[in-house]
Design an enzyme around this catalytic site. Structure first.
Site, PDB file in Angstrom:
ATOM      1  N   ASP A   1      -2.262 -10.720  -2.406  1.00  0.00           N
ATOM      2  CA  ASP A   1      -3.316 -10.077  -1.160  1.00  0.00           C
ATOM      3  C   ASP A   1      -4.238 -10.092  -1.482  1.00  0.00           C
ATOM      4  O   ASP A   1      -5.080  -9.307  -2.152  1.00  0.00           O
ATOM      5  CB  ASP A   1      -2.148  -9.313  -0.733  1.00  0.00           C
ATOM      6  CG  ASP A   1      -2.993  -8.333   1.075  1.00  0.00           C
ATOM      7  OD1 ASP A   1      -1.791  -8.462   1.312  1.00  0.00           O
ATOM      8  OD2 ASP A   1      -3.536  -8.115   0.894  1.00  0.00           O
TER       9      ASP A   1
ATOM     10  N   HIS B   1      -5.758  -7.641   0.125  1.00  0.00           N
ATOM     11  CA  HIS B   1      -6.249  -6.356  -0.510  1.00  0.00           C
ATOM     12  C   HIS B   1      -5.811  -5.552  -1.169  1.00  0.00           C
ATOM     13  O   HIS B   1      -4.359  -6.426  -2.122  1.00  0.00           O
ATOM     14  CB  HIS B   1      -5.921  -5.449   0.539  1.00  0.00           C
ATOM     15  CG  HIS B   1      -6.428  -5.616   1.281  1.00  0.00           C
ATOM     16  ND1 HIS B   1      -5.769  -6.363   2.722  1.00  0.00           N
ATOM     17  CD2 HIS B   1      -7.507  -5.066   2.366  1.00  0.00           C
ATOM     18  CE1 HIS B   1      -6.965  -6.413   3.806  1.00  0.00           C
ATOM     19  NE2 HIS B   1      -7.978  -5.225   3.518  1.00  0.00           N
TER      20      HIS B   1
ATOM     21  N   ASP C   1      -4.119 -12.809   3.799  1.00  0.00           N
ATOM     22  CA  ASP C   1      -4.988 -12.197   4.184  1.00  0.00           C
ATOM     23  C   ASP C   1      -6.701 -12.612   3.213  1.00  0.00           C
ATOM     24  O   ASP C   1      -8.007 -12.586   3.742  1.00  0.00           O
ATOM     25  CB  ASP C   1      -5.258 -10.882   4.345  1.00  0.00           C
ATOM     26  CG  ASP C   1      -4.820  -9.819   3.350  1.00  0.00           C
ATOM     27  OD1 ASP C   1      -4.304 -10.603   2.702  1.00  0.00           O
ATOM     28  OD2 ASP C   1      -4.727  -8.900   4.007  1.00  0.00           O
TER      29      ASP C   1
ATOM     30  N   HIS D   1       0.814  -1.151   0.357  1.00  0.00           N
ATOM     31  CA  HIS D   1       0.010  -0.016  -0.159  1.00  0.00           C
ATOM     32  C   HIS D   1       1.356   0.823  -0.218  1.00  0.00           C
ATOM     33  O   HIS D   1      -0.003   2.163   0.097  1.00  0.00           O
ATOM     34  CB  HIS D   1      -1.459   0.039   1.030  1.00  0.00           C
ATOM     35  CG  HIS D   1      -2.191  -1.156   1.848  1.00  0.00           C
ATOM     36  ND1 HIS D   1      -3.207  -1.491  -0.149  1.00  0.00           N
ATOM     37  CD2 HIS D   1      -1.541  -2.229   2.760  1.00  0.00           C
ATOM     38  CE1 HIS D   1      -3.965  -1.804   0.210  1.00  0.00           C
ATOM     39  NE2 HIS D   1      -2.810  -2.432   1.526  1.00  0.00           N
TER      40      HIS D   1
HETATM   41 ZN    ZN Z   1      -4.278  -7.678   3.197  1.00  0.00          ZN
END
Ligand code: ZN
Length: 342
Positions: A160, A162, A247, A125
């Site tokens: 991931d 996200h 995740d 991120h």
């Molecule tokens: Zn994540």
């Protein structure tokens, strides 16, 4: 041939605060996964060096790097609503960003077939001038930029849960680095639609597969077969970097996807054929359930060693195939557009 396992005690010293999901125990679970993989001498521990400022500044603005150092050295605190740093976080962040650059030379030398970088804090991120979503420096982007800087073509695959908005933004108009993300939508940070396919000379080198809650392993494998593989055939990468967030596991407390450690084994194995041995690096990103982290790490390490360990059965039947089809069409159109450009 052996696998490098890159880690450092300082990665445990980064503390985002009491009750924060991105906690040092995550890395201990990853180390338990290493034991569970049972690879013995095939796995070689490698201690990273800190990234140099020049390496970090291939991705991040110099002013941000200086400000982050001052912030950490003065005791740290909150960088955004989710992201904290403390005094020890500076050295941890530099060592995490240094994991890739530390081991690339040894991969070049033929010492290892692959490297697993068990880093904290995570990276995908982090933006050029901003910490975000538990991430300080973008570790996978620093490694990709180092490789691209010496003329290599690099494919980053991010599974991931996200979207890796920082990695995508770093290379969005860069024809040297391709980025494919399979992630849950809707979910933080909200970016990563199928229509985000790259810009300018990088048109067609970004692809996104935003799958709905409940998506299972077969959907991730379809995304690899129908989006990642065709993109790789177009792009012809020399190196594969994986942003391995665990995740997407069904036990994860922050997300709603349906994968198991067995799915992580299969999806990772599907990706490895895209580049020759010795050109494969995996970076730990998210993953907040400790059992899921342990088992998925073991599954991925064994996949890197060319074998298959499925601590849990693979999953199928969840939603999301339509998104895979849409992403495949979006990539084909974007790549064709780039090829037709004057
Ligand atoms: Zn994540």
């Amino acid at each position: 041939m052996s696998i490098a396992f890159v880690t450092h005690p300082q990665y445990l010293a980064h503390d985002a605060g009491l009750g924060h999901p991105e906690r040092p125990e995550r890395l201990r679970a990853v180390h338990d996964g290493l034991d569970r993989a049972g690879l013995g001498d095939e796995l070689v521990a490698v201690g990273p060096r800190p990234a140099t400022k020049a390496e970090v500044e291939l991705v991040h603005d110099g002013a941000y790097v200086e400000a982050l150092e001052r912030f950490c050295r003065s005791g740290g605190g909150r960088l955004d609503p989710d992201t904290r740093a403390a005094a020890a976080s500076w050295d941890a962040a530099l060592l995490a960003a240094g994991a890739g650059p530390s081991v690339i030379g040894r991969l070049d030398a033929g010492e290892f077939t692959a490297a697993f970088c068990a880093v904290r804090p995570p990276g995908h991120h982090a933006l050029a001038s901003r910490a975000m979503g538990f991430c300080l420096f973008n570790n996978v982007a620093v490694a990709a930029a180092a490789l691209a800087g010496r003329g290599e073509r690099v494919l980053v695959v991010d599974y991931d849960a996200h979207h890796g908005n920082g990695t995508q933004a770093t290379f969005y108009d860069d024809p040297r680095v391709a980025y494919v993300s399979i992630h849950q939508h809707p979910l933080y940070p909200g970016t990563g639609s199928v229509l985000e396919t790259g810009a300018d000379e990088g048109q067609g080198t970004t692809a996104n597969v935003p799958v709905p809650p409940g998506a299972t392993g077969d959907v991730f494998r379809a995304a690899v077969a129908d989006v990642v593989v065709p993109l790789a055939e177009d792009f012809r990468p020399a190196w594969l970097l994986v942003s391995a967030g665990f995740d997407a596991h069904r036990r994860d407390p922050l997300t709603d996807l349906g994968l198991t450690s067995g799915d992580y084994a299969d999806v990772t194995a599907d990706l490895l054929g895209l580049v020759p041995p010795g050109r494969r690096l995996v970076f730990l990103e998210g993953g907040y359930d400790l059992e899921a982290l342990r088992d998925s790490t073991a599954a991925v390490l064994v996949a890197l060693a060319g074998d298959r360990l499925r601590p849990e059965a693979p999953t199928s039947g969840g939603p999301g195939r339509g998104v895979v089809d849409a992403a495949a069409v979006a990539h084909t159109r974007a790549w064709q557009h780039q090829a037709d450009a004057p």
